[in-house]
Scaffold this motif. Structure first.
Motif: not given
Length: 99
Positions: A44-46
């Motif tokens: 989920d890291v952006k």
């Protein structure tokens, strides 16, 4: 025997909960001993771009004796840096020591 990569469901089930910290020092001590990979779902890291803080500067004229400038320039050459950068670094060290 080859190990199959864990599925996303399995990976998220294996994540540990991030504890609540009383202060920043406690958080730093915790993260020095623990790997964040075990606590966060990295899928989920952006990527984000943080703005750079612009340093406000003021230009000054400063007359120094030649022997002092020669010494500063010699030190700067030994450190492989511009003499103005060395003067700025030395002033910053002194100011930080006053705090």
């Amino acid at each position: 025997m080859s190990k199959e990569p864990a599925s996303e469901a399995t990976m998220s089930e294996e994540l540990s909960a991030i504890p609540q910290f009383a202060d920043e020092a406690e958080a730093l001590a915790f993260w020095e001993k623990h790997d964040a990979i075990n606590y966060m779902d990295w899928a989920d890291v952006k990527n984000v771009v943080l703005p750079t803080k612009k340093t406000v500067t003021e230009t000054i004229a400063l007359a120094l004796p030649v022997d002092i400038m020669d010494c500063i320039k010699r030190e700067a050459r030994l450190r492989n840096m511009p003499y103005r950068g060395l003067i700025e670094a030395w002033l910053q060290e002194k100011v930080d020591g006053l705090k």
